[in-house]
Design a protein around this motif. Sequence first.
Motif, mmCIF file in Angstrom:
data_model
loop_
_atom_site.group_PDB
_atom_site.id
_atom_site.type_symbol
_atom_site.label_atom_id
_atom_site.label_comp_id
_atom_site.label_asym_id
_atom_site.label_seq_id
_atom_site.Cartn_x
_atom_site.Cartn_y
_atom_site.Cartn_z
ATOM 1 N N PHE A 1 0.815 -1.209 0.000
ATOM 2 C CA PHE A 1 0.000 0.000 0.000
ATOM 3 C C PHE A 1 0.851 1.262 0.000
ATOM 4 N N LEU A 2 2.036 1.193 0.553
ATOM 5 C CA LEU A 2 2.938 2.346 0.465
ATOM 6 C C LEU A 2 3.342 2.593 -0.977
ATOM 7 N N SER A 3 3.652 1.518 -1.700
ATOM 8 C CA SER A 3 4.021 1.652 -3.118
ATOM 9 C C SER A 3 2.853 2.194 -3.939
ATOM 10 N N MET A 4 1.664 1.655 -3.699
ATOM 11 C CA MET A 4 0.493 2.116 -4.434
ATOM 12 C C MET A 4 0.186 3.581 -4.127
ATOM 13 N N TYR A 5 0.347 3.965 -2.866
ATOM 14 C CA TYR A 5 0.083 5.357 -2.488
ATOM 15 C C TYR A 5 1.080 6.309 -3.138
ATOM 16 N N LEU A 6 2.357 5.931 -3.153
ATOM 17 C CA LEU A 6 3.375 6.785 -3.763
ATOM 18 C C LEU A 6 3.154 6.925 -5.262
ATOM 19 N N VAL A 7 2.751 5.836 -5.918
ATOM 20 C CA VAL A 7 2.446 5.902 -7.346
ATOM 21 C C VAL A 7 1.254 6.822 -7.587
ATOM 22 N N THR A 8 0.222 6.666 -6.774
ATOM 23 C CA THR A 8 -0.972 7.504 -6.913
ATOM 24 C C THR A 8 -0.648 8.966 -6.680
ATOM 25 N N PHE A 9 0.068 9.256 -5.608
ATOM 26 C CA PHE A 9 0.383 10.642 -5.248
ATOM 27 C C PHE A 9 1.269 11.301 -6.300
ATOM 28 N N LEU B 1 -1.311 2.863 6.950
ATOM 29 C CA LEU B 1 0.132 2.605 6.990
ATOM 30 C C LEU B 1 0.700 2.895 8.376
ATOM 31 N N TRP B 2 0.221 3.977 8.991
ATOM 32 C CA TRP B 2 0.685 4.321 10.338
ATOM 33 C C TRP B 2 0.282 3.242 11.339
ATOM 34 N N ASN B 3 -0.923 2.750 11.242
ATOM 35 C CA ASN B 3 -1.387 1.704 12.154
ATOM 36 C C ASN B 3 -0.586 0.422 11.993
ATOM 37 N N ILE B 4 -0.255 0.075 10.743
ATOM 38 C CA ILE B 4 0.538 -1.137 10.513
ATOM 39 C C ILE B 4 1.949 -0.963 11.060
ATOM 40 N N GLN B 5 2.541 0.208 10.808
ATOM 41 C CA GLN B 5 3.911 0.456 11.247
ATOM 42 C C GLN B 5 4.028 0.474 12.766
ATOM 43 N N THR B 6 3.066 1.100 13.431
ATOM 44 C CA THR B 6 3.111 1.216 14.895
ATOM 45 C C THR B 6 2.430 0.054 15.595
ATOM 46 N N GLN B 7 1.848 -0.854 14.805
ATOM 47 C CA GLN B 7 1.109 -1.994 15.342
ATOM 48 C C GLN B 7 -0.011 -1.532 16.279
ATOM 49 N N SER B 8 -0.613 -0.429 15.913
ATOM 50 C CA SER B 8 -1.744 0.111 16.658
ATOM 51 C C SER B 8 -2.950 0.172 15.730
ATOM 52 N N LYS B 9 -4.107 -0.202 16.239
ATOM 53 C CA LYS B 9 -5.319 -0.217 15.425
ATOM 54 C C LYS B 9 -6.328 0.839 15.868
ATOM 55 N N VAL B 10 -5.891 1.742 16.712
ATOM 56 C CA VAL B 10 -6.797 2.700 17.325
ATOM 57 C C VAL B 10 -6.969 3.936 16.445
#
Length: 319
Positions: A31-39, A82-91
């Motif tokens: 999703f990071l790759s897809m987001y960078l391509v989109t942006f 992406l932030w939730n996945i990186q920080t392992q937080s789902k809140v």
Amino acid sequence: MEQRNQTPVSEFILLGLSEEGELQPLLLWLFLSMYLVTFSGNLLIVLAIVMDPRLHTPMYFFLANLSFVDICFTSTTVPKMLWNIQTQSKVITYTGCLSQMYFFMLFAGLDNFLLTVMAYDRFVAICHPLHYTVIMNPKFCCILLLVCWVLSVLDSLLQDLMVLQLSFCTQIEIPHFFCELNQVIQLACSDTFFNNLAIYLVSGFLGVLPLTSILFSYSRIVTSVFKISSSGGKYKAFSTCGSHLLVVSLFYGTGFGVYLSSAPSQNSRTTAIASVTYTVVTPMLNPFIYGLRNRDIKLKLGSNRRVNVWTSPVLYETE
């Protein structure tokens, strides 16, 4: 039970696309790759159109706005995931969830209306070429864009205010990667009849009518294209119409599937995966379909050759 209904909710839990730990790094990079391509792709289209006066025409005016909206549309959901996945937080906080829903619906509505306006622009260009510059004058184009914004703001504001009236139980887990309206309403303890009614009515009015307009515009375009004697002209026209209709099919097909599903709670993972198509994949395709394969923009990026797109309104030509 009545006491539970009044329990204030300060946060929700976004379960994401998968709860399997070994898939999280893959989802992060995907999703990071897809987001960078989109942006980057959509930003490149916007800059190319803004910086070149030769591309200041109705066709590219709406294309630039669509690219800007796609950037905002994707940025509403993907960075938080992406932030939730990186920080392992789902809140996600209650306020953050409402804000995400508002902007998501706002930019989704704008995508919807801009696709409709672009189809109308091509309809006028192909079916009424001699009156194109008169009909699609700058003032009328700005009015069309303003109408798109007003309708989208009113829709997202209405839906958000109606969610504010709901009370929630202790079950605050959203089986999605963002605060999707349907999924949030499913968690409410209070009566959601009017919320569901609003979704169906708004989806019908702001979804079916624009889609009908798009199909009508392109049916008329196809009829006009058949009258073209040049086989090369027919090929370019059908190639472009097919690309546009592919984006329309992905956007509307998955969107209606999510919002008009009769049993969304029973297929939450399927709903989340379907949402990826119109929230991430479709905006990512925009630079390829309308930009990188577009002859005039390629000339802008790759050479200094002059083209006159105002006096010769053509389809989003592909080579």
